[in-house]
Design a protein around this motif. Sequence first.
Motif, PDB file in Angstrom:
ATOM      1  N   LEU A   1       0.928  -0.941   0.023  1.00  0.00           N
ATOM      2  CA  LEU A   1       0.067   0.012   0.006  1.00  0.00           C
ATOM      3  C   LEU A   1       1.042   1.172   0.161  1.00  0.00           C
ATOM      4  O   LEU A   1       2.038   1.283   0.692  1.00  0.00           O
ATOM      5  CB  LEU A   1      -0.973   0.173   1.298  1.00  0.00           C
ATOM      6  CG  LEU A   1      -2.225  -0.679   1.467  1.00  0.00           C
ATOM      7  CD1 LEU A   1      -2.609  -0.669   2.925  1.00  0.00           C
ATOM      8  CD2 LEU A   1      -3.246   0.052   0.474  1.00  0.00           C
ATOM      9  N   VAL A   2       0.485   2.190  -0.739  1.00  0.00           N
ATOM     10  CA  VAL A   2       1.212   3.392  -0.836  1.00  0.00           C
ATOM     11  C   VAL A   2       0.369   4.618  -0.083  1.00  0.00           C
ATOM     12  O   VAL A   2      -0.618   4.796  -0.739  1.00  0.00           O
ATOM     13  CB  VAL A   2       1.860   3.714  -2.276  1.00  0.00           C
ATOM     14  CG1 VAL A   2       2.608   5.128  -2.245  1.00  0.00           C
ATOM     15  CG2 VAL A   2       2.545   2.775  -3.070  1.00  0.00           C
ATOM     16  N   ARG A   3       0.826   5.181   0.851  1.00  0.00           N
ATOM     17  CA  ARG A   3       0.035   6.429   1.358  1.00  0.00           C
ATOM     18  C   ARG A   3       0.943   7.387   1.657  1.00  0.00           C
ATOM     19  O   ARG A   3       1.906   7.117   2.500  1.00  0.00           O
ATOM     20  CB  ARG A   3      -0.757   5.776   2.736  1.00  0.00           C
ATOM     21  CG  ARG A   3      -1.937   5.009   2.403  1.00  0.00           C
ATOM     22  CD  ARG A   3      -2.743   4.895   3.622  1.00  0.00           C
ATOM     23  NE  ARG A   3      -3.816   3.950   3.150  1.00  0.00           N
ATOM     24  CZ  ARG A   3      -4.190   2.711   3.925  1.00  0.00           C
ATOM     25  NH1 ARG A   3      -3.367   2.528   4.768  1.00  0.00           N
ATOM     26  NH2 ARG A   3      -5.071   2.090   3.419  1.00  0.00           N
ATOM     27  N   GLY A   4       0.670   8.631   1.355  1.00  0.00           N
ATOM     28  CA  GLY A   4       1.418   9.820   1.640  1.00  0.00           C
ATOM     29  C   GLY A   4       2.767   9.501   1.623  1.00  0.00           C
ATOM     30  O   GLY A   4       3.664   9.913   2.410  1.00  0.00           O
ATOM     31  N   GLY A   5       3.106   9.006   0.426  1.00  0.00           N
ATOM     32  CA  GLY A   5       4.764   8.711  -0.096  1.00  0.00           C
ATOM     33  C   GLY A   5       5.326   7.546   0.743  1.00  0.00           C
ATOM     34  O   GLY A   5       6.572   7.204   0.407  1.00  0.00           O
ATOM     35  N   THR A   6       4.796   6.983   1.576  1.00  0.00           N
ATOM     36  CA  THR A   6       5.337   5.643   2.331  1.00  0.00           C
ATOM     37  C   THR A   6       4.762   4.674   1.744  1.00  0.00           C
ATOM     38  O   THR A   6       3.525   4.398   1.455  1.00  0.00           O
ATOM     39  CB  THR A   6       5.069   5.862   3.784  1.00  0.00           C
ATOM     40  OG1 THR A   6       4.171   6.975   4.149  1.00  0.00           O
ATOM     41  CG2 THR A   6       6.196   5.421   4.618  1.00  0.00           C
ATOM     42  N   GLU A   7       5.624   3.451   1.500  1.00  0.00           N
ATOM     43  CA  GLU A   7       5.217   2.066   1.046  1.00  0.00           C
ATOM     44  C   GLU A   7       5.028   1.257   2.196  1.00  0.00           C
ATOM     45  O   GLU A   7       5.991   0.944   2.867  1.00  0.00           O
ATOM     46  CB  GLU A   7       5.931   1.822   0.079  1.00  0.00           C
ATOM     47  CG  GLU A   7       5.472   0.376  -0.766  1.00  0.00           C
ATOM     48  CD  GLU A   7       6.177   0.361  -2.181  1.00  0.00           C
ATOM     49  OE1 GLU A   7       6.663   1.227  -2.839  1.00  0.00           O
ATOM     50  OE2 GLU A   7       6.159  -0.810  -2.870  1.00  0.00           O
ATOM     51  N   ILE A   8       3.813   0.808   2.324  1.00  0.00           N
ATOM     52  CA  ILE A   8       3.846  -0.346   3.517  1.00  0.00           C
ATOM     53  C   ILE A   8       3.562  -1.329   2.731  1.00  0.00           C
ATOM     54  O   ILE A   8       2.688  -1.728   2.103  1.00  0.00           O
ATOM     55  CB  ILE A   8       2.405   0.056   4.114  1.00  0.00           C
ATOM     56  CG1 ILE A   8       2.213   1.696   4.575  1.00  0.00           C
ATOM     57  CG2 ILE A   8       2.137  -0.784   5.430  1.00  0.00           C
ATOM     58  CD1 ILE A   8       0.821   2.324   4.743  1.00  0.00           C
ATOM     59  N   PRO A   9       4.265  -2.733   3.179  1.00  0.00           N
ATOM     60  CA  PRO A   9       4.294  -3.933   2.439  1.00  0.00           C
ATOM     61  C   PRO A   9       3.111  -4.817   3.021  1.00  0.00           C
ATOM     62  O   PRO A   9       2.805  -4.577   4.346  1.00  0.00           O
ATOM     63  CB  PRO A   9       5.395  -4.719   2.854  1.00  0.00           C
ATOM     64  CG  PRO A   9       6.357  -3.742   3.926  1.00  0.00           C
ATOM     65  CD  PRO A   9       5.585  -2.430   3.908  1.00  0.00           C
ATOM     66  N   LEU A  10       2.342  -5.450   2.234  1.00  0.00           N
ATOM     67  CA  LEU A  10       1.396  -6.248   2.902  1.00  0.00           C
ATOM     68  C   LEU A  10       1.971  -7.853   3.005  1.00  0.00           C
ATOM     69  O   LEU A  10       2.833  -8.035   2.052  1.00  0.00           O
ATOM     70  CB  LEU A  10       0.320  -6.356   2.036  1.00  0.00           C
ATOM     71  CG  LEU A  10      -0.620  -5.261   2.050  1.00  0.00           C
ATOM     72  CD1 LEU A  10      -1.877  -5.480   0.981  1.00  0.00           C
ATOM     73  CD2 LEU A  10      -1.219  -4.689   3.159  1.00  0.00           C
ATOM     74  N   GLN A  11       1.692  -8.383   4.166  1.00  0.00           N
ATOM     75  CA  GLN A  11       2.406  -9.759   4.313  1.00  0.00           C
ATOM     76  C   GLN A  11       1.741 -10.623   3.640  1.00  0.00           C
ATOM     77  O   GLN A  11       0.590 -11.074   3.998  1.00  0.00           O
ATOM     78  CB  GLN A  11       2.799  -9.736   5.690  1.00  0.00           C
ATOM     79  CG  GLN A  11       3.997  -9.211   6.652  1.00  0.00           C
ATOM     80  CD  GLN A  11       3.924  -9.879   7.750  1.00  0.00           C
ATOM     81  OE1 GLN A  11       3.427  -9.168   8.665  1.00  0.00           O
ATOM     82  NE2 GLN A  11       5.102 -10.533   8.019  1.00  0.00           N
TER      83      GLN A  11
END
Length: 548
Positions: free
Chosen positions: A107-117
Amino acid sequence: MKPNRIFLAAAALLAAPLALAQTAPQAPAPAAAPLTPEQAALKAHVQFLASDALRGREAGTRDYDVAAEYVAAEMLKLGLAPGANGSWFQPFKLVAYKPSEKAKWSLVRGGTEIPLQFGIDFVNTPAPATPDFKAEGGVVFAGYGIVYPEGKRDDYKGLDVRGKIVAVLSGVPKGLPNEVEAHFGDDDQKALIAQKKGAIAVIVVESLAQREQFPFETFATYYDYERTGWARPDGTAYATAAGAPPIGYIGQAGAEKLFQGGRIKWADVLAAQRKAARVPTGALTGTLKVASKTRLVTQGTRSVVGLIPGSDPALKDEYVVLSAHLDHVGIGDPVNGDRIYNGAMDNAIGVSTMLEVARKFVASGQKPKRSMLFVALAAEEKGLIGSDYFAHYPPVPRDKLVADVNMDMPILTYPVEDLVALGGERSSLGPVIAAAAASEGLKVVPDPAPEEMFFVRSDHYSFVKSGIPAVSLDTGPGGAGAEAQKKFLAENYHKPSDQIDLPFDWNSAAKYMRVNYAVARALTDAPERPRWNKGDFFGVQFGGYGAQ
Ligand SMILES: [Zn+2]
């Protein structure tokens, strides 16, 4: 007959088959009266097709090919013409497919990429028509993803999903009619709706009801089980909604992440499910990067098609189809030392019936007015594959297929008193079947188990999806029927003991065959082509003749 969806999922996902009660070998049948020629002809086909020599006729094997050659040879002997553009066979490719890797999603939110596991938040699911699928886009949550105007339901109301990834809950909300549930419970049908709305991919989010039956964590362990589809004549794998393929399954932890920071809270979606209320829908925040790689293995098989050309100049370009699947499930785990799943009732008897109906057409000396196609279908057991291919690529113009009457596993171990016509109440086929049954002293009774939705579980349904009025004709519960059917399903269904030594009632088998002949004959010779009942759910869904 293919297993129902839940059973199918469970069977596919369990490492070992369900441990069902071991059964004693069938007691020898009491000495019976000698068979009439009609009964002997029916038995002869079953005896050969369900013999150990054919090793369970699994589509894609030589064992199945021998069965197909037998049916073609019998058709020739009976006086039929080759029905597939001059050939007895309609060849096509089965496509076995599964995910080829554990995908990386984020997921990309506000420039940060959050990996899904993988395995915790999501698993990727295979997409055969787009084997190297990648997409990136905003996510719109569309509830259950159902559009059903007749039921005043539109989960896309107010949503713009063009260019977006659509997230839908698995399954259907409580309280829908069985037929509506069966139709929309299929992820492919939801994906088709999403595609029509302009979405680019579909992800399925675990509903509470699904969680109770089969939790995400269990599914995740078996995420790469093999599915089967088919390839188009150009060799590319077919998918119902290749433009918006379902490419992943999201668990509770993944759903939390997906809904974080947005207007809709996952907790509210859960609460709405608990109260059986409408779930809130709308756009989620950020963008989702998804991928799904699919490994495909193709294998050739074929259906067998015989033709009796019609005699009426005005009607002969219309075709009535009598179909029965020829394949069974092959060699499997041994039960009482027997590894061959012969498939006598499922569905050698159906193919045998079809051949003997053809014999009656020819023997009558009266050519049918419409043309008659006799189709021994491949790969029903792998998911209605041969019929789906046939309904997409019929050897005659599709709008000239006016009806399908299908035979799949009529249980014939008792003196039959009545019949069930799955789908008969949906079209003008119902009254035709009732009249034909009456000519043999049989009643037609309603489906005793509508909740099982057998209607969507056999090959006639592939014709339904092409808008063609279709039924499967089954033996009924009257007299000893209910008990005999229960016994067959518990002890013999999809087991090595479904073989020729079952206590077949050949007199009933002959009656069943004659009813199918009377039905087919009435359909070929009627002045009007069969039509859906006005407003019938499936007729409307698939644009069938007469439904609107
Ligand atoms: Zn079966």
